[in-house]
Structures are given as C-alpha cells and as structure tokens.
Design an enzyme around this catalytic site. Structure first.
Site, PDB file in Angstrom:
ATOM      1  N   TYR A 131       0.833  -1.203   0.000  1.00  0.00           N
ATOM      2  CA  TYR A 131       0.000   0.000   0.000  1.00  0.00           C
ATOM      3  C   TYR A 131       0.865   1.249   0.000  1.00  0.00           C
ATOM      4  O   TYR A 131       2.078   1.192   0.224  1.00  0.00           O
ATOM      5  CB  TYR A 131      -0.966   0.007   1.189  1.00  0.00           C
ATOM      6  CG  TYR A 131      -0.343   0.351   2.529  1.00  0.00           C
ATOM      7  CD1 TYR A 131       0.472  -0.562   3.200  1.00  0.00           C
ATOM      8  CD2 TYR A 131      -0.552   1.595   3.122  1.00  0.00           C
ATOM      9  CE1 TYR A 131       1.042  -0.243   4.425  1.00  0.00           C
ATOM     10  CE2 TYR A 131       0.012   1.917   4.353  1.00  0.00           C
ATOM     11  CZ  TYR A 131       0.806   0.995   5.003  1.00  0.00           C
ATOM     12  OH  TYR A 131       1.387   1.312   6.209  1.00  0.00           O
ATOM     13  N   LYS A 180       6.525  -1.909   2.049  1.00  0.00           N
ATOM     14  CA  LYS A 180       5.305  -1.335   2.645  1.00  0.00           C
ATOM     15  C   LYS A 180       4.134  -2.304   2.436  1.00  0.00           C
ATOM     16  O   LYS A 180       3.266  -2.074   1.591  1.00  0.00           O
ATOM     17  CB  LYS A 180       5.029   0.052   2.043  1.00  0.00           C
ATOM     18  CG  LYS A 180       4.102   0.903   2.903  1.00  0.00           C
ATOM     19  CD  LYS A 180       4.216   2.363   2.530  1.00  0.00           C
ATOM     20  CE  LYS A 180       3.165   3.239   3.194  1.00  0.00           C
ATOM     21  NZ  LYS A 180       3.218   3.289   4.641  1.00  0.00           N
ATOM     22  N   GLU A 238      11.468   2.691  14.591  1.00  0.00           N
ATOM     23  CA  GLU A 238      10.550   3.714  14.049  1.00  0.00           C
ATOM     24  C   GLU A 238       9.241   3.644  14.810  1.00  0.00           C
ATOM     25  O   GLU A 238       9.076   2.831  15.722  1.00  0.00           O
ATOM     26  CB  GLU A 238      10.330   3.483  12.550  1.00  0.00           C
ATOM     27  CG  GLU A 238       9.688   2.153  12.230  1.00  0.00           C
ATOM     28  CD  GLU A 238       9.518   1.898  10.734  1.00  0.00           C
ATOM     29  OE1 GLU A 238       9.390   2.854   9.954  1.00  0.00           O
ATOM     30  OE2 GLU A 238       9.492   0.705  10.357  1.00  0.00           O
ATOM     31  N   LEU A 250      10.880   1.497   7.497  1.00  0.00           N
ATOM     32  CA  LEU A 250      10.385   1.901   6.188  1.00  0.00           C
ATOM     33  C   LEU A 250      11.096   3.201   5.811  1.00  0.00           C
ATOM     34  O   LEU A 250      11.193   4.111   6.646  1.00  0.00           O
ATOM     35  CB  LEU A 250       8.869   2.151   6.246  1.00  0.00           C
ATOM     36  CG  LEU A 250       8.269   2.574   4.908  1.00  0.00           C
ATOM     37  CD1 LEU A 250       8.148   1.375   3.981  1.00  0.00           C
ATOM     38  CD2 LEU A 250       6.909   3.218   5.095  1.00  0.00           C
TER      39      LEU A 250
HETATM   40  N1  PDD Z   1       2.592   5.269   7.404  1.00  0.00           N
HETATM   41  N2  PDD Z   1       7.149   3.920   9.096  1.00  0.00           N
HETATM   42  C1  PDD Z   1       6.014   3.205   9.036  1.00  0.00           C
HETATM   43  C2  PDD Z   1       5.965   1.880   9.734  1.00  0.00           C
HETATM   44  C3  PDD Z   1       4.898   3.707   8.327  1.00  0.00           C
HETATM   45  O1  PDD Z   1       3.772   2.992   8.268  1.00  0.00           O
HETATM   46  C4  PDD Z   1       4.987   4.982   7.708  1.00  0.00           C
HETATM   47  C5  PDD Z   1       3.847   5.549   6.921  1.00  0.00           C
HETATM   48  C6  PDD Z   1       6.187   5.693   7.800  1.00  0.00           C
HETATM   49  C7  PDD Z   1       6.384   7.041   7.164  1.00  0.00           C
HETATM   50  O2  PDD Z   1       6.445   6.954   5.760  1.00  0.00           O
HETATM   51  P1  PDD Z   1       5.970   8.166   4.831  1.00  0.00           P
HETATM   52  O3  PDD Z   1       6.712   9.364   5.288  1.00  0.00           O
HETATM   53  O4  PDD Z   1       6.341   7.741   3.465  1.00  0.00           O
HETATM   54  O5  PDD Z   1       4.482   8.297   5.037  1.00  0.00           O
HETATM   55  C8  PDD Z   1       7.253   5.129   8.488  1.00  0.00           C
HETATM   56  C9  PDD Z   1       1.426   5.597   6.615  1.00  0.00           C
HETATM   57  C10 PDD Z   1       1.204   7.059   6.519  1.00  0.00           C
HETATM   58  C11 PDD Z   1       0.244   4.829   7.151  1.00  0.00           C
HETATM   59  O6  PDD Z   1       0.407   3.636   7.421  1.00  0.00           O
HETATM   60  O7  PDD Z   1      -0.834   5.399   7.290  1.00  0.00           O
END
Ligand code: PDD
Length: 286
Positions: free
Chosen positions: A33, A149, A182, A208
C-alpha cells in the site's frame, strides 16, 4: 455525500465497494500500500510514493495492475469524486483473487487495486502539532523486511493499541539492542542536546524509508542543521532536547513525552516546529 472508492476498474459508493473473500490481501496480507498527502487538492510527492510502490511490488513479485500514468489518473479521479482538498489518498495492490493456497497462483491472476481518499481537518492537525504527542515504547517484534510497505500490519496495530492504552498516541518500536527503529506508522527522530538531528538509517531493512523522511533531509540541510543518520537508543531519546515523528499523513509531529517522561521542556521543540512549517517548500505538489 457518500464516499467513493475505486475497486478494480470501477468507482463505487463505499457501501458497494467490495473485494472477493479469496482476495490474497484478505487471506494472507499478500499486498502492498501507499498513503499520500493531499493538500490544496494536489498530491504531495506522488513521484517518490510511486517509486516506493514499484519497489515494494518488485520485492514481492506482484505485477503492477496498470501503467503508472493510468494510476495517476485514478488517484486524481478519486480525489475529485470525493472533493478532497486536504487529506490523504490510500492505495492498495494485492496479488489478486485465487483459491486459498500459500504459493503464488498458477497461472498468474490479475492483481487487485483499491483506492480510497479521506478528508482530514487541517485545524485539528495543526492543534495536535501545536500540543505535541506522547509516545510509548514497545519491543520491535516485526519481520525482517519492514522496508517493504506491506499491508501486513498486525504488530503495528497491536503496538498502537498498547500505546493508546498507556495514554500515548503513537508507539515507538525498540530493537533487541535497545535502539529505536521507528513508530508504528511513522519514522522516529530526535534532536540531541548538541542540536544534531538524528534518525535511523534505512539501509538495513529495519525501517520503512519514509518519503516524508527523505524530503525532510532537504529541509534540514537547507536550515544548516547537523544531521546524523544513525541508530539512537531509547535512553538517548529520553535525554533528547526534542523528538518528533514523520509520516505523509502528519508531516512533522512533535513528540513531547516518551514513556511518560517529558522530552526537553515537555513542549513541542523549535526545530520540529520549524521543520513542520517549512516542509512543503521541499515537497513536490502535482
Ligand atoms: N505510514 N514507518 C512506518 C511503519 C509507516 O507505516 C509509515 C507511513 C512511515 C512514514 O512513511 P511516509 O513518510 O512515506 O508516510 C514510516 C502511513 C502514513 C500509514 O500507514 O498510514
């Protein structure tokens, strides 16, 4: 107005937006996703999100169900049909529908694509950022490829719930060495007492590689701040001057407490606040 979702070629009201019970996303979490910020009706950092999507698909050997140009059209159509000015767009691709068997379907089946969008309250998000959030640490018990992801988010779900039950808003995963990896759906950052911004490197598959994280590197460099990509321990985070999290849905969100201990003076820090303000100068809108 009913929300509209895109499901495998059709734009449908949410109540009619359904996938097959033998979709491998439903059966095995066999899919990936992306979440993209929407601001002023435009997609933020689409190019980088699509590049990461492609990487996730390649790692899992799932075919892209349409061209990237066509995907861009679908994303914009979902935004338009839901009249999203400020919010997020969510897209999910799974390996498709097949009789339940762990191995990849043979012959290959068409991958499934679902796109939804949601309006967010800018006022509420800004109020949250102005107040800052509390986080709670949890052991990182995820698999070894969290750089992909995938929609398999059970440890993240349990971590977030554990955090909420402790009165916090987000969870920070901590590895066996005591270092923060994270957040449950965010990247984790600290600012040391010396003023260096620190976040974990993305090279070892333990986090991630956030798009917000990459864009923020540009904002940090432009401010002339010292940046270190290295692991930091939970102890170091407790003693930090500032802490914050990043994600497409929240940009930069100051962290004011970790495990009930105030960070700095217990208020959102000036660096996190400035980076949040300046972020969109470095992001791409389209
Ligand atoms: N989450 N780490 C994890 C485990 C994440 O699920 C996300 C993003 C990030 C940050 O990635 P980015 O800056 O590309 O959004 C880091 C999304 C927003 C979610 O699951 O809703």
């Amino acid at each position: 107005m009913s929300r509209i979702a895109y499901v495998n070629g059709r734009y449908l009201p949410m109540r009619d937006a359904k996938v097959h019970v033998e979709d491998r996303g439903y059966q095995f979490a066999d899919g990936v996703y992306e979440v993209c910020e929407v601001r002023g009706g435009q997609l933020i950092d689409e190019r980088r999100h699509v590049a990461r999507l492609k990487r996730s698909l390649d790692e899992l050997r799932i075919r892209m169900p349409m061209s990237f140009a066509a995907l861009g059209i679908v994303l914009r159509e979902v935004l338009a049909r839901n009249r999203i000015g400020y919010g997020i767009v969510y897209l999910q691709i799974t390996r498709g529908v097949a009789r339940r068997d762990h191995a990849f379907p043979m012959p290959e089946v068409a991958p499934s694509l679902v796109v939804t969008a949601r309006a967010l309250s800018r006022t509420r998000n800004e109020a949250l950022a102005a107040k800052g959030i509390a986080v709670a640490s949890v052991p990182d018990n995820r698999w070894a490829r969290v750089d992909i992801k995938t929609i398999g988010l059970l440890p993240n779900v349990l971590a977030r719930q554990a955090a909420i039950e402790q009165g916090a808003r987000d969870a920070w995963f901590v590895d066996k060495q005591g270092a923060v990896t994270e957040g449950a759906s965010t990247n984790a950052w600290i600012v040391t007492q010396a003023g260096t911004v620190v976040t974990r490197p993305a090279a070892d598959h333990a986090i991630l590689c956030g798009i917000t994280r990459m864009v923020l590197f540009d904002a940090i460099k432009a401010r002339g701040l010292a940046l270190e990509e290295r692991a930091f321990t939970l102890e170091e985070a407790y003693a930090a001057r500032e802490a914050f999290v990043t994600a497409a849905s929240q940009i930069v969100l100051p962290v004011v407490a970790i495990d009930g201990r105030p960070i700095g003076d217990g208020k959102p820090g000036p660096i996190a606040t400035a980076l949040r303000r300046e972020f969109h100068r470095y992001a791409e809108a389209g």
